[in-house]
Design a protein around this motif. Structure first.
Motif, PDB file in Angstrom:
ATOM      1  N   ILE A 156      22.178 -31.877  17.313  1.00 55.53           N
ATOM      2  CA  ILE A 156      22.317 -32.731  18.736  1.00 55.53           C
ATOM      3  C   ILE A 156      23.027 -32.183  19.228  1.00 55.53           C
ATOM      4  CG2 ILE A 156      22.575 -34.798  19.289  1.00 55.53           C
ATOM      5  CD1 ILE A 156      22.695 -36.283  16.896  1.00 55.53           C
ATOM      6  N   GLU A 157      22.122 -31.398  20.589  1.00 54.20           N
ATOM      7  CA  GLU A 157      22.456 -30.586  20.854  1.00 54.20           C
ATOM      8  C   GLU A 157      22.894 -31.479  22.272  1.00 54.20           C
ATOM      9  OE1 GLU A 157      21.887 -26.488  24.624  1.00 54.20           O
ATOM     10  OE2 GLU A 157      19.958 -27.626  23.302  1.00 54.20           O
ATOM     11  N   VAL A 158      24.184 -31.708  23.214  1.00 58.90           N
ATOM     12  CA  VAL A 158      24.719 -32.319  23.988  1.00 58.90           C
ATOM     13  C   VAL A 158      25.397 -32.157  25.003  1.00 58.90           C
ATOM     14  CG1 VAL A 158      26.880 -34.557  24.279  1.00 58.90           C
ATOM     15  CG2 VAL A 158      25.432 -34.303  22.267  1.00 58.90           C
ATOM     16  N   ASP A 159      24.947 -32.317  26.189  1.00 58.95           N
ATOM     17  CA  ASP A 159      25.812 -31.826  27.287  1.00 58.95           C
ATOM     18  C   ASP A 159      26.493 -31.793  28.183  1.00 58.95           C
ATOM     19  OD1 ASP A 159      23.334 -30.249  27.039  1.00 58.95           O
ATOM     20  OD2 ASP A 159      22.407 -31.394  28.340  1.00 58.95           O
ATOM     21  N   ILE A 160      27.478 -31.363  27.316  1.00 54.62           N
ATOM     22  CA  ILE A 160      29.465 -32.390  28.315  1.00 54.62           C
ATOM     23  C   ILE A 160      29.409 -32.011  29.643  1.00 54.62           C
ATOM     24  CG2 ILE A 160      31.748 -32.361  27.629  1.00 54.62           C
ATOM     25  CD1 ILE A 160      29.934 -33.687  25.300  1.00 54.62           C
ATOM     26  N   THR A 161      30.134 -32.550  29.744  1.00 49.55           N
ATOM     27  CA  THR A 161      30.056 -32.850  31.834  1.00 49.55           C
ATOM     28  C   THR A 161      31.851 -32.605  31.866  1.00 49.55           C
ATOM     29  OG1 THR A 161      30.761 -35.452  31.676  1.00 49.55           O
ATOM     30  CG2 THR A 161      28.470 -34.672  33.062  1.00 49.55           C
ATOM     31  N   PRO A 162      32.292 -31.824  32.833  1.00 42.54           N
ATOM     32  CA  PRO A 162      33.398 -31.293  33.056  1.00 42.54           C
ATOM     33  C   PRO A 162      34.174 -32.646  33.203  1.00 42.54           C
ATOM     34  CG  PRO A 162      32.091 -30.402  34.581  1.00 42.54           C
ATOM     35  CD  PRO A 162      30.925 -30.629  33.865  1.00 42.54           C
ATOM     36  N   ASN A 163      34.548 -33.816  33.467  1.00 43.00           N
ATOM     37  CA  ASN A 163      35.226 -34.820  32.917  1.00 43.00           C
ATOM     38  C   ASN A 163      35.590 -35.643  31.594  1.00 43.00           C
ATOM     39  OD1 ASN A 163      33.038 -36.283  33.887  1.00 43.00           O
ATOM     40  ND2 ASN A 163      33.144 -38.106  33.756  1.00 43.00           N
ATOM     41  N   ARG A 164      34.627 -35.487  30.806  1.00 43.51           N
ATOM     42  CA  ARG A 164      34.562 -35.844  29.350  1.00 43.51           C
ATOM     43  C   ARG A 164      34.689 -34.280  28.191  1.00 43.51           C
ATOM     44  NH1 ARG A 164      32.027 -40.354  27.835  1.00 43.51           N
ATOM     45  NH2 ARG A 164      33.008 -39.945  26.313  1.00 43.51           N
ATOM     46  N   SER A 165      36.133 -33.942  28.754  1.00 39.01           N
ATOM     47  CA  SER A 165      36.719 -33.042  27.310  1.00 39.01           C
ATOM     48  C   SER A 165      37.142 -33.776  25.929  1.00 39.01           C
ATOM     49  CB  SER A 165      37.982 -32.498  28.013  1.00 39.01           C
ATOM     50  OG  SER A 165      38.800 -33.535  27.968  1.00 39.01           O
ATOM     51  N   ASP A 166      37.219 -35.903  26.487  1.00 37.81           N
ATOM     52  CA  ASP A 166      37.791 -36.396  25.090  1.00 37.81           C
ATOM     53  C   ASP A 166      35.945 -36.358  23.971  1.00 37.81           C
ATOM     54  OD1 ASP A 166      36.213 -39.164  25.418  1.00 37.81           O
ATOM     55  OD2 ASP A 166      36.280 -37.903  27.378  1.00 37.81           O
ATOM     56  N   ALA A 167      35.534 -36.458  24.766  1.00 36.19           N
ATOM     57  CA  ALA A 167      33.928 -36.216  23.952  1.00 36.19           C
ATOM     58  C   ALA A 167      33.717 -34.488  23.111  1.00 36.19           C
ATOM     59  CB  ALA A 167      33.227 -36.612  24.854  1.00 36.19           C
ATOM     60  N   ALA A 168      34.508 -33.493  23.978  1.00 33.24           N
ATOM     61  CA  ALA A 168      33.681 -32.362  23.286  1.00 33.24           C
ATOM     62  C   ALA A 168      34.996 -31.907  21.744  1.00 33.24           C
ATOM     63  CB  ALA A 168      34.916 -31.304  24.243  1.00 33.24           C
ATOM     64  N   SER A 169      33.539 -32.834  20.896  1.00 31.73           N
ATOM     65  CA  SER A 169      34.074 -32.652  19.364  1.00 31.73           C
ATOM     66  C   SER A 169      34.025 -33.341  18.898  1.00 31.73           C
ATOM     67  CB  SER A 169      35.702 -32.715  19.194  1.00 31.73           C
ATOM     68  OG  SER A 169      36.162 -34.509  19.178  1.00 31.73           O
ATOM     69  N   HIS A 170      33.167 -33.375  17.293  1.00 25.61           N
ATOM     70  CA  HIS A 170      32.350 -34.133  16.611  1.00 25.61           C
ATOM     71  C   HIS A 170      33.375 -35.653  16.828  1.00 25.61           C
ATOM     72  CE1 HIS A 170      30.637 -30.553  14.967  1.00 25.61           C
ATOM     73  NE2 HIS A 170      29.832 -31.834  14.668  1.00 25.61           N
ATOM     74  N   TYR A 171      34.800 -35.742  15.975  1.00 28.85           N
ATOM     75  CA  TYR A 171      35.447 -37.038  16.518  1.00 28.85           C
ATOM     76  C   TYR A 171      35.262 -37.899  17.205  1.00 28.85           C
ATOM     77  CZ  TYR A 171      38.976 -40.552  15.074  1.00 28.85           C
ATOM     78  OH  TYR A 171      39.550 -42.098  14.938  1.00 28.85           O
ATOM     79  N   GLY A 172      35.162 -37.149  18.745  1.00 32.67           N
ATOM     80  CA  GLY A 172      35.227 -37.699  20.332  1.00 32.67           C
ATOM     81  C   GLY A 172      33.946 -38.131  21.215  1.00 32.67           C
ATOM     82  N   VAL A 173      32.854 -37.260  19.926  1.00 31.47           N
ATOM     83  CA  VAL A 173      31.911 -37.837  20.190  1.00 31.47           C
ATOM     84  C   VAL A 173      31.576 -39.935  19.164  1.00 31.47           C
ATOM     85  CG1 VAL A 173      29.275 -37.747  19.732  1.00 31.47           C
ATOM     86  CG2 VAL A 173      30.238 -36.364  20.302  1.00 31.47           C
ATOM     87  N   ALA A 174      32.460 -39.336  17.775  1.00 29.85           N
ATOM     88  CA  ALA A 174      32.256 -40.233  16.893  1.00 29.85           C
ATOM     89  C   ALA A 174      33.170 -41.445  17.598  1.00 29.85           C
ATOM     90  CB  ALA A 174      32.683 -40.254  15.842  1.00 29.85           C
ATOM     91  N   ARG A 175      33.634 -41.158  18.552  1.00 33.96           N
ATOM     92  CA  ARG A 175      34.888 -42.685  18.572  1.00 33.96           C
ATOM     93  C   ARG A 175      33.742 -43.421  20.002  1.00 33.96           C
ATOM     94  NH1 ARG A 175      39.598 -39.749  20.212  1.00 33.96           N
ATOM     95  NH2 ARG A 175      38.277 -38.887  21.859  1.00 33.96           N
TER      96      ARG A 175
END
Length: 822
Positions: free
Chosen positions: A164-183
């Motif tokens: 799954i290719e996720v386009d991370i916006t600059p403000n969402r560094s918390d989601a720049a990982s598998h655990y962040g996405v899972a969260r």
């Protein structure tokens, strides 16, 4: 950022398939670009089977090849092999005819062939040739009990996965990982009544085994490095990573290196925190010093490039020399290799601004800098260090040989945010209930500290760098609740307002609809573009570009001065995908900087005085006008087709084409073309054939016609336009033709202009219907065949009137252009 669906399920028991998860992620603000089915080994090892070498003889015509016969289960194949370790009786991996093998982005298909006169019906493979390892010293030799004919995918336990290719916006560094996405997924499911669990890997097993390898840490720049943690691990065995680790990394597009480095990469993509593993024996003086570089200091990075450092760059050093550019890139001589026995593991929090500026200065975009410059969780560095240390012990052995060195120079308390539930509901546009809001906040790990009626005091986790205001919290609540769950109101309140005339938005929409109806596709390109496009230009020079101070890359280094290059990029992309017949248009702004204006006194009061922004409309034609079919032949697009489209736009916006003038275009971006000028002499459009040098630079190998319309000037012309309604003419028009012999330098536009100057009342139009250059004409001459349309709105034209007009036209052409009738 690539997210592995199987990897994601390590942390959350996802109840939905990958496609559904992708839709959920997009709905909660993590936009998904693509969803792709993949295998843990590229190609899934399809066509590869276990074979047994029955015979192996030296090739009669080679000193290093062998002729073998290999049993692959259902047949015996003759195969020529060049590996030095091939021998009869071995169990090997065989690529049969038709098998596709991959080498990076390249692929090749195994075909039947002859090698120096001997037939070869397949290939006996080495590890690196099929993607299961990096060894190319010889072919793979399997255990003797491996069944012949067994698919290689079964032997290597190839697993299917979804990327799954996720386009991370600059403000969402918390989601720049598998655990962040899972969260984030966990928060969505909790808010929608699905009771699922979120599992964060435990680090309780971490312990200090001894104190045999003490390495001290000193942080000199505490503003750039507010927290630095480190620990040493002694006696590691650096080797190839286990299959589970290699598969996890290769699935998301990373190349395994060795077990220690692979662990740091795994943890980076697991938790979003970059680490660095140093060879502890290369940490001179057993001391880590975090300090700024010296101005002009030379440093060789992992890619072998010597870089000149700036005094603002933060470095990780030992007692004698620099080892790493902090948060960006490692050094060539301090990393972990197969000879490494002891490791010092670093987990730190660096100032995002410092890392971003260093990354831009040296044009180094790495996975580490991507996360550090967006802001990592400073309260997570210790957990990350323990997690990585435990994994290294699991895959490489070793003992933790010092107490963790935790150097913290600031307090990282949660963000204090106050929200009013009434305002939350007002901003959302719907009252969603306090219980539901509380459920969402808890799922997002936002603590409700205190409730005072409708006013709530919140403590937002430090890792949510983008949630520090009430409106940020409201946005978080809404994205988890679901934008689609907010109904449209049954009525819409509005107020009358003065509209600008002419309305530029309405006119733009009108022309866009016209072009779309004519078969054009609208495109929208980035205003930031490549520096390389303007470096060779003499007119649109690099000095007149608006430069970006801290560009993401040289591909986004300046703001565009013309729409041309963006459209050519779109054409190249489409043509490379077999879609070369294109009609494109774009409305967009172009930007310019004037060095002369910068020197003007007005620039002292207005810093923007030297900068300008202008709206333009670009049109591109390329490929075929009509495709070949049984009823018509293939027809190429032409310059004149584009001219007709431009004339239609000008006419629609009230420009009288007959009153415009044209000039030959002299511009380095075009092979040939013309400039269209309004009555006031201002250029309103240019039309040209794009220069071959420009096409080659953008990898376009077909002719492209381009028109650039100055939208601002065109709107000024439209403002002067007044619609006039006339009765349909009651009297017939008259058509007369001339065949004129003129000099080759004379253009049709000159003749038409002279004709309208001669007869202003009754001459309605002039058409060019034939041009001839060739035999039976004097040297330097050409023939124009013109049609003249005459009409009187009040009377039927008489022959004497017509003859008089045609005589005056003939005399004018003879006098002004030395023309003669043929």
């Amino acid at each position: 950022m690539n997210i592995s669906y199987n990897w994601l399920k390590r942390y959350i028991n996802v109840p939905d398939d990958a496609q559904t998860v992708a839709k959920i992620l997009t709905s909660i603000g993590l936009e998904v670009g693509t969803v792709e089915e993949v295998e843990t080994i590229r190609g899934g090892l399809r066509g590869l089977v276990v074979g047994e070498v029955l015979t192996c003889e030296a090739h009669p015509n080679s000193d290093h090849l062998h002729v073998t016969t290999v049993n692959v289960g259902n047949e015996v194949l003759p195969i020529v092999c060049g590996a030095p370790n091939v021998a009869a009786g071995q169990k090997v991996i065989v690529a049969t005819i038709g098998t596709v093998l991959y080498d990076g982005d390249q692929s090749f298909t195994i075909k039947k062939g002859k090698l120096r006169g001997e037939d070869s019906f397949g290939m006996i493979c080495a590890e690196d040739e099929i993607g299961v390892g990096s060894d190319h010293a010889g072919i793979i030799v399997l255990p003797q009990d491996t069944p012949v004919g067994m698919p290689a995918s079964e032997y290597y336990h190839v697993e299917n996965d979804t990327l799954i290719e996720v386009d991370i916006t600059p403000n969402r560094s918390d989601a720049a990982s598998h655990y962040g996405v899972a969260r984030d997924l966990y928060a969505y499911y909790q808010a929608h009544g699905q009771n699922i669990s979120l599992q964060k890997p435990s680090v309780e097993a971490f312990k200090v085994d001894n104190h045999d390898l003490q390495i001290s840490v000193k942080v000199e720049n505490t503003e750039a490095c507010p927290r630095y943690t480190g620990v040493s691990i002694k006696g590691v065995n650096v080797q190839e990573s286990p299959d589970w680790l290699k598969k996890a990394l290769t699935t998301i597009g990373l190349r395994p290196i060795n077990n220690v480095v692979d662990v740091t990469n795994f943890v980076l993509h697991e938790c979003g925190q970059a680490l660095h593993a140093f060879d502890a024996d290369k940490v001179k003086g057993n001391q880590i010093i975090v300090r700024n570089a010296k101005q002009g200091q030379k440093f060789v990075t992992l890619d072998g490039i010597e870089r000149t450092m700036d005094e603002r760059d933060l470095m990780i050093c030992n007692s004698e020399e620099a080892m790493c550019i902090a948060g960006v890139f490692g050094g060539l001589d301090s990393g972990v290799t197969e000879q490494t026995k002891n490791v010092f593991l670093e987990s730190a929090y660096f100032d995002p601004v410092t890392i971003r500026k260093t990354s831009r200065r040296h044009q180094l975009q790495t996975d580490a800098s991507f996360r550090y410059e967006r802001g990592c969780d400073p309260n997570n560095t210790l957990y990350i260090l323990k997690r990585a240390a435990l994994l290294i012990q699991e895959v490489a052995g070793g003992t933790v040989s010092m107490e963790i060195s935790d150097n913290q120079f600031a307090e990282f308390n949660p963000w204090d945010v106050t929200i009013d539930i009434n305002r939350v509901n007002s901003l959302i546009g719907k009252a969603i209930g306090e219980d539901h809001i509380e459920t969402i906040l808890k799922a997002l790990e936002i603590e409700i500290v205190k409730k005072n009626g409708s006013v709530w005091q919140l403590a937002v986790p430090r890792y949510r760098v983008d949630v520090q205001r009430e409106c940020d919290v409201v946005e978080d609540i809404l994205r988890i609740y679901g934008y689609d769950n907010v109904e449209f109101p049954e009525k819409l309140n509005t107020s009358l307002a003065y509209g600008q005339k002419p309305d530029p938005i309405a006119l733009q929409r009108r022309i866009a609809e016209q072009l779309t109806a004519q078969g054009f596709y609208e495109i929208l390109n980035n205003s930031l573009t490549k520096v390389a496009y303007y470096e060779p230009l003499q007119e649109l020079t690099l000095d007149s570009c608006v430069k970006i101070m801290n560009p993401l890359s040289q591909d986004l280094g300046v703001m565009r001065q013309t729409l041309l290059f963006g459209g050519l990029e779109s054409i190249a992309r489409n043509a490379n995908r077999k879609n070369g017949d294109l009609k494109l248009y774009e409305f967009g702004n172009c930007y310019h900087f004037s060095g002369e204006k910068r020197k003007d006194e007005k620039a002292n009061d207005n810093p923007l005085f030297a900068y300008s922004e202008e709206p333009h409309l670009g049109l591109w034609l390329t490929g075929n006008k009509t495709a070949q079919s049984w009823v018509r032949r293939e027809e190429k697009t032409t310059f004149y087709q584009l001219r007709a489209y431009v004339n239609a736009i000008l006419t629609r916006l009230g420009v009288d084409i007959q009153k415009t003038t044209t000039e030959r275009l002299q511009n380095e971006l075009y092979q040939d073309g013309l400039t269209i000028k309004a009555q006031n002499g201002k250029a309103i459009a240019i039309i040209g054939i794009v220069a071959r040098r420009v096409l080659k630079q953008l990898d376009v190998d077909q002719e492209v016609y381009y028109a650039d319309i100055d939208w601002k000037q065109l709107l000024k012309q439209n403002k002067q336009y007044k619609a006039v309604i006339n009765d349909l003419p009651k009297f017939p028009e008259v058509k007369r033709d001339f065949a004129l012999l003129v000099d080759k330098s004379v253009e049709f536009a000159d003749l038409a202009r002279a004709a309208f100057e001669t007869e202003k009342k009754l001459l309605k139009n002039v058409y060019l219907f034939d041009v001839y250059e060739g035999k039976n004409l004097e040297a330097g001459k050409k023939s124009y065949a013109l049609s003249f349309i005459l009409q009187d709105a009040e009377n039927t034209l008489k022959d004497t009137q017509i003859e008089n007009i045609m005589s005056r036209l003939k005399a004018k052409f003879e006098e002004k252009f030395n023309a003669t009738l043929r």
